[in-house]
Design a protein around this motif. Sequence first.
Motif, mmCIF file in Angstrom:
data_model
loop_
_atom_site.group_PDB
_atom_site.id
_atom_site.type_symbol
_atom_site.label_atom_id
_atom_site.label_comp_id
_atom_site.label_asym_id
_atom_site.label_seq_id
_atom_site.Cartn_x
_atom_site.Cartn_y
_atom_site.Cartn_z
ATOM 1 N N SER A 68 0.783 -1.290 0.060
ATOM 2 C CA SER A 68 0.169 0.098 0.091
ATOM 3 C C SER A 68 0.776 1.141 -0.099
ATOM 4 N N ILE A 69 2.085 1.091 0.529
ATOM 5 C CA ILE A 69 2.815 2.403 0.738
ATOM 6 C C ILE A 69 3.505 2.716 -0.679
ATOM 7 N N ALA A 70 3.278 1.859 -1.586
ATOM 8 C CA ALA A 70 4.116 2.081 -3.017
ATOM 9 C C ALA A 70 3.106 2.651 -3.741
ATOM 10 N N LEU A 71 1.892 2.840 -3.474
ATOM 11 C CA LEU A 71 0.563 3.574 -4.246
ATOM 12 C C LEU A 71 0.674 4.995 -4.181
ATOM 13 N N PRO A 72 0.567 5.661 -5.194
ATOM 14 C CA PRO A 72 -0.044 5.283 -6.390
ATOM 15 C C PRO A 72 1.024 4.818 -7.449
ATOM 16 N N HIS A 73 0.722 3.920 -8.327
ATOM 17 C CA HIS A 73 1.397 3.395 -9.056
ATOM 18 C C HIS A 73 1.411 4.326 -10.408
ATOM 19 N N TYR A 74 2.328 4.209 -11.128
ATOM 20 C CA TYR A 74 2.515 5.265 -12.369
ATOM 21 C C TYR A 74 2.610 4.195 -13.470
ATOM 22 N N GLY A 75 1.874 4.394 -14.617
ATOM 23 C CA GLY A 75 1.910 3.846 -15.812
ATOM 24 C C GLY A 75 1.119 2.592 -15.973
ATOM 25 N N LEU A 76 0.692 1.980 -14.883
ATOM 26 C CA LEU A 76 0.024 0.643 -15.096
ATOM 27 C C LEU A 76 -1.141 0.588 -16.004
ATOM 28 N N SER A 77 -2.109 1.935 -16.067
ATOM 29 C CA SER A 77 -3.187 1.958 -16.872
ATOM 30 C C SER A 77 -2.725 1.882 -18.302
ATOM 31 N N LYS A 78 -1.700 2.057 -18.871
ATOM 32 C CA LYS A 78 -0.974 1.973 -19.967
ATOM 33 C C LYS A 78 -0.325 0.798 -20.392
ATOM 34 N N ALA A 79 -0.266 -0.334 -19.330
ATOM 35 C CA ALA A 79 0.173 -1.516 -19.801
ATOM 36 C C ALA A 79 -0.611 -2.611 -20.630
ATOM 37 N N ASP A 80 -0.024 -3.158 -21.448
ATOM 38 C CA ASP A 80 -0.930 -4.100 -22.331
ATOM 39 C C ASP A 80 -1.560 -5.461 -21.852
ATOM 40 N N VAL A 81 -0.537 -5.862 -20.932
ATOM 41 C CA VAL A 81 -0.959 -6.981 -20.210
ATOM 42 C C VAL A 81 -0.113 -7.017 -18.596
ATOM 43 N N VAL A 82 -1.149 -7.106 -17.705
ATOM 44 C CA VAL A 82 -0.574 -7.123 -16.193
ATOM 45 C C VAL A 82 -0.969 -8.428 -15.610
ATOM 46 N N TYR A 83 0.061 -8.813 -15.208
ATOM 47 C CA TYR A 83 0.020 -10.237 -14.123
ATOM 48 C C TYR A 83 -0.051 -9.635 -12.807
#
Length: 392
Positions: A111-126
Motif C-alpha cells: 500500500s505504501i507504494a501507491l499510487p502506481h505510475y504507468g500501469l493503466s497504459k500496460a498491455d498485459v498485467v500479471y
Amino acid sequence: MCYNEWVDSADCSGLRNKYIERYTVVKKRLVALLTLMAMSVSLVACGGGEAENNAAEATEDVAAGEEGDGEGDVEEEVLSEGMYRSELTNELIDEGLKGQRPIAVMVDNESIALPHYGLSKADVVYEMMNSTMNGRITRFMALFKDYESVDQIGSIRSVRPTNVIISAEWNAILCHDGGPFYIDEYLAEECTDNFSGTFSRVDNGKSREYTEYILEGDMEKNFANSDVDVEYNEYYEGPHYQFANEDNPVYLDEVYGGEAFDASLVDLPFPHNGSYLEYNEEDQLYYYSEYGKAHVDPGNDNAQLCFKNLLIQSCGFTQYDEHGYMIFDCVSQGGGYYITNGKAILVTWRKESMTSPTRYYEATTGEEIKLNTGKTYVGFVPVDDWVDLVVE
C-alpha cells in the motif's frame, strides 16, 4: 503444496467438496477441469531449437490459413498505412514497433507504494502472490510494447522466479531491482534478458525502496550499456494470444451457450490487498480496485486500471524456505477462467517450456480460446486458495 497433494490430502477433502458443491451447476465442466489440473509436468529450461521449430511450424500454419483452401476463407484485413495489430492487445499501433520486444516491469504492490505510475497504459498485467508471508502479498508484472510512450512506470521492486519464467514466454526484457538468490538460475538462462537497478530515482517522500521508476531515456541508456536485443530474438516463439476480429468480438454466451455464466464481479482471494474487478456494462471493461479503493494512475489523469480480458489461473506452488519465498508451478497445466464482456467460462491452461506461451482452452471442448481486442489481466491464484475465489 502442489495441486496433486491438495487433491489427495484428507485434510483438504472438505475444501475440495466445498469447491465442487459451490459449482454444481457446472459439475460436468469441473470434473473435466479438475482432472486436467491434476496432471502436472514441469519443464522450465529455455526452448532452444525446439522453440524455433515450433515458431516455424506456427508461421507455416498461419501462412497456410491465410492462403486458404476455398471454403471458409477469411478476407484479409486492410490496415491503415504504417499501422499493425499489436501481438499483445490486437490494437492498432505504429508498424515501427512490430519487431520491438516488450518489457516486463516488476511493480511493488504494498500500500505504501501507491499510487502506481504507468500501469493503466500496460498491455498485459500479471498479479500473483509474491510471498507466502505478509498475508500472501501480491506483486504486479506489467508488460509494455510501446514503453517509450509512457512517461513514468513503477515503482520498481525485486523479481521472483515465476516472473522470470513468464516474461520469457513473451521474449520480454525483465525490468526489476534485484531479488533473492533463487532467481539466479533462471536469470542465467540464455532466453532471459533483464535490467536490474538501473533506472531513475524519484524524490517522492518515501523510503528508497519505493523511489525507483522507469523514466524517459532510461531504456535507451540500458540498451546502450548492454548487448540486450531490442528486437525479438531466436527465443521468440511467435504471437502469444489468439484474438477475435475487432469488428466481431467474442460474447462467450453466444459462442459457448450454457457453458458461459455471469461474471460482473471477480473477487480475488488475495487477503493482503483485497483486489477485485467490477464489470462496467457501458464500456464492457473490468475495473480494478484494491485496498478498498479504485486503483488510479496519476501518470494518466488518474485513470482507473481496467481490462477487456481476464484470465484467472489456478496454480500450484512450492515454498522455498521459512521466509516465504516461493515459485508457482507455471510450466505445467491446470484450470481457471476466461472472463470478458460480462461472462465467464471454465478453461484449462498449459505451458510446456520456459519460452513457450501459456495457452488457454475451453474446458469442455478443448478449443483454444480467442481473446477480445484490448488489455488483459492475468491472475495466478494459489490452488489452496481457489475455493475462496468469487466469480459472479
